[in-house]
Design an enzyme around this catalytic site. Structure first.
Site, mmCIF file in Angstrom:
data_model
loop_
_atom_site.group_PDB
_atom_site.id
_atom_site.type_symbol
_atom_site.label_atom_id
_atom_site.label_comp_id
_atom_site.label_asym_id
_atom_site.label_seq_id
_atom_site.Cartn_x
_atom_site.Cartn_y
_atom_site.Cartn_z
ATOM 1 N N PHE A 129 0.862 -1.188 0.000
ATOM 2 C CA PHE A 129 0.000 0.000 0.000
ATOM 3 C C PHE A 129 0.891 1.227 0.000
ATOM 4 O O PHE A 129 1.761 1.361 0.865
ATOM 5 C CB PHE A 129 -0.919 0.031 1.224
ATOM 6 N N ASP A 214 9.191 2.640 1.543
ATOM 7 C CA ASP A 214 8.003 3.359 1.994
ATOM 8 C C ASP A 214 7.915 3.128 3.505
ATOM 9 O O ASP A 214 7.482 2.070 3.958
ATOM 10 C CB ASP A 214 6.755 2.842 1.278
ATOM 11 N N LYS A 243 2.657 9.947 8.365
ATOM 12 C CA LYS A 243 1.963 9.470 9.558
ATOM 13 C C LYS A 243 2.619 9.954 10.861
ATOM 14 O O LYS A 243 2.391 11.086 11.263
ATOM 15 C CB LYS A 243 1.816 7.949 9.512
HETATM 16 C C1 LIG Z 1 -0.819 5.442 4.973
HETATM 17 C C2 LIG Z 1 0.212 5.007 4.013
HETATM 18 C C3 LIG Z 1 0.448 5.713 2.813
HETATM 19 C C4 LIG Z 1 -0.401 6.874 2.367
HETATM 20 O O1 LIG Z 1 -0.365 7.948 3.252
HETATM 21 P P1 LIG Z 1 -1.500 9.080 3.157
HETATM 22 O O2 LIG Z 1 -1.057 10.087 4.173
HETATM 23 O O3 LIG Z 1 -2.800 8.439 3.471
HETATM 24 O O4 LIG Z 1 -1.461 9.624 1.781
HETATM 25 C C5 LIG Z 1 1.490 5.293 2.011
HETATM 26 N N1 LIG Z 1 2.245 4.233 2.348
HETATM 27 C C6 LIG Z 1 2.049 3.539 3.481
HETATM 28 C C7 LIG Z 1 2.945 2.388 3.817
HETATM 29 C C8 LIG Z 1 1.023 3.890 4.355
HETATM 30 O O5 LIG Z 1 0.805 3.181 5.461
#
Ligand SMILES: *Cc1c(COP(=O)(O)O)cnc(C)c1O
Length: 400
Positions: A129, A214, A243
């Protein structure tokens, strides 16, 4: 419940009015223990005095100036991130998806600047994701997020999680980078083994590819390290962060080595809000705490305690819990019942947890939780498991 909001979320009929530490108070007065942390965002819990102080002090001075001018607090935050990581340079964003967009663009630009504009493709992994923009849903490759939104953005080749042969076969003349979450979050708290991350690093080095992490969910202390890559000693070339770094204020960042970032010259990328003074004040305040002596030790110790207590819970409820996995305070419970039902049962005990892929329930509590919070969470999870067992007994009785 009717609402003028676009109905893209099946929201619970609960509104929270205030919070303190890991506790949230709903408008009906009910007090919930939050082990979801607003999806790994409330890294320091709610109403942390240091964050409230930083935000209100900055709020009295200046909120926004645009990136046409210097933002000293941003330069300071970037320097602190550079000092604490592999990176040489930082681009601030408002979200994780934007941090990922910057990472993707940077990788393409790097290859193009090196004389290889054809190397624009990026290898990603099933279950990943990376966000909800057009490019990041293509990178994540999950059909449920792609459906109906037109042609998938080109340039992403997805391989099965943990399939080394498929990965090697996917590297072609147009491949420019490999993108991976060191621990898949939304995919169900699926850690990538250290030797696999080291193998990815070696593959990238051998083929002239950039390694992109990521760490939007895994970063900023969540796993007991500042960044999860440190658990395996592997450094990426580019890393997306968001986050937890804002502790609830919308903030993301794309970190990179100066080599990987060499194509990102003046005018090549931009953002109106990214890195504005309010966000920078809060980001610096988060780092004041997360990088303070002993803080990450606390995360590791309390994470270990929670994990041990979850293992005991699994022993007590083998019909409900299949396994527990993860690192630090990024833990997943793979359930034998439907994971959404498990989350509902926990919520009935006033404990918040978050469903994820692979029938997992995620525990992403604030990093500041105490031993008492862990005991309380386990008590509530125990009660939730008993509720679920009672339902199983009822259905067993009905079919007998
Ligand atoms: C939450 C998340 C995203 C996206 O972040 P947003 O602030 O919702 O755009 C991307 N990569 C990972 C691994 C995430 O957990």
């Amino acid at each position: 419940m009717t609402s003028p909001l676009l109905p893209t979320y099946a929201r619970a009929d609960i509104a929270f009015e205030k919070g303190e530490g890991a506790w949230l108070e709903a408008s009906d007065g009910a007090r919930y223990l939050d082990f979801g942390g607003g999806i790994a965002v409330a890294s320091l819990g709610y109403a942390h005095p240091h964050l409230v102080g930083a935000l209100t002090a900055q709020g009295q001075k200046i909120w926004h100036t645009s990136n046409l001018f210097r933002i000293p607090e941003g330069e300071r935050l970037a320097q602190r991130l550079v000092d604490a990581t592999f990176a040489d340079t930082v681009f601030f964003t408002n979200s994780g998806a934007e941090a990922m967009e910057c990472a993707i663009k940077m990788a393409r630009k790097y290859q193009s600047t090196c004389g290889h504009p054809e190397k624009y493709r990026i290898i990603t992994f099933e279950g990943a994701f990376h966000g909800r923009t057009l490019a990041t849903i293509a990178a994540g490759g999950q059909q449920k997020y792609l459906d109906g939104f037109g042609p998938k953005v080109d340039g992403f080749d997805q391989v099965p999680f943990g399939d080394h042969d498929a990965l090697k076969a996917a590297i072609g003349p147009e491949t420019g980078a490999i993108l991976i979450e060191p621990i898949q979050g939304e995919g169900g708290i699926r850690p990538v083994p250290s030797q696999c991350l080291r193998g990815l690093r070696a593959l990238c080095d051998a083929h002239g590819l950039l390694l992109i992490f990521d760490e939007v969910q895994t970063g900023v202390g969540r796993t007991g390290k500042f960044f999860a890559g440190e658990l395996s000693g592997v450094t990426p070339d580019i890393m997306a962060v968001a986050k937890g770094i804002g502790g609830g204020f919308p903030l993301g960042a794309c970190l990179a080595t100066s080599e990987a970032a060499k194509g990102m010259t003046a005018g090549s990328h931009g953002t109106t809000y990214g890195g504005n003074p309010l966000a920078m004040a809060v980001g610096n305040a988060v780092l004041d705490i997360v990088l303070a002596e002993g803080f990450l030790d606390h995360v590791r110790e309390i994470g270990l305690l929670l994990r041990q207590r979850l293992a005991e819970l699994q022993d007590r409820h083998p019909r409900i819990i299949e396994l527990v996995r993860g690192e630090g305070l990024m833990l997943g419970i793979k359930t034998r019942v439907n994971n959404a039902d498990f989350a509902l049962a926990a919520r009935a005990e006033l404990l918040l947890v978050i469903p994820a892929g692979d029938n997992v329930v995620r525990l992403l509590p604030p990093l500041i939780i105490s031993e008492a919070d862990v005991s309380e969470a386990i008590k509530r999870l125990d009660a939730a498991c008993c509720r679920l067992e009672a339902t199983l007994d009822k259905t067993d009785g009905a079919t007998a």
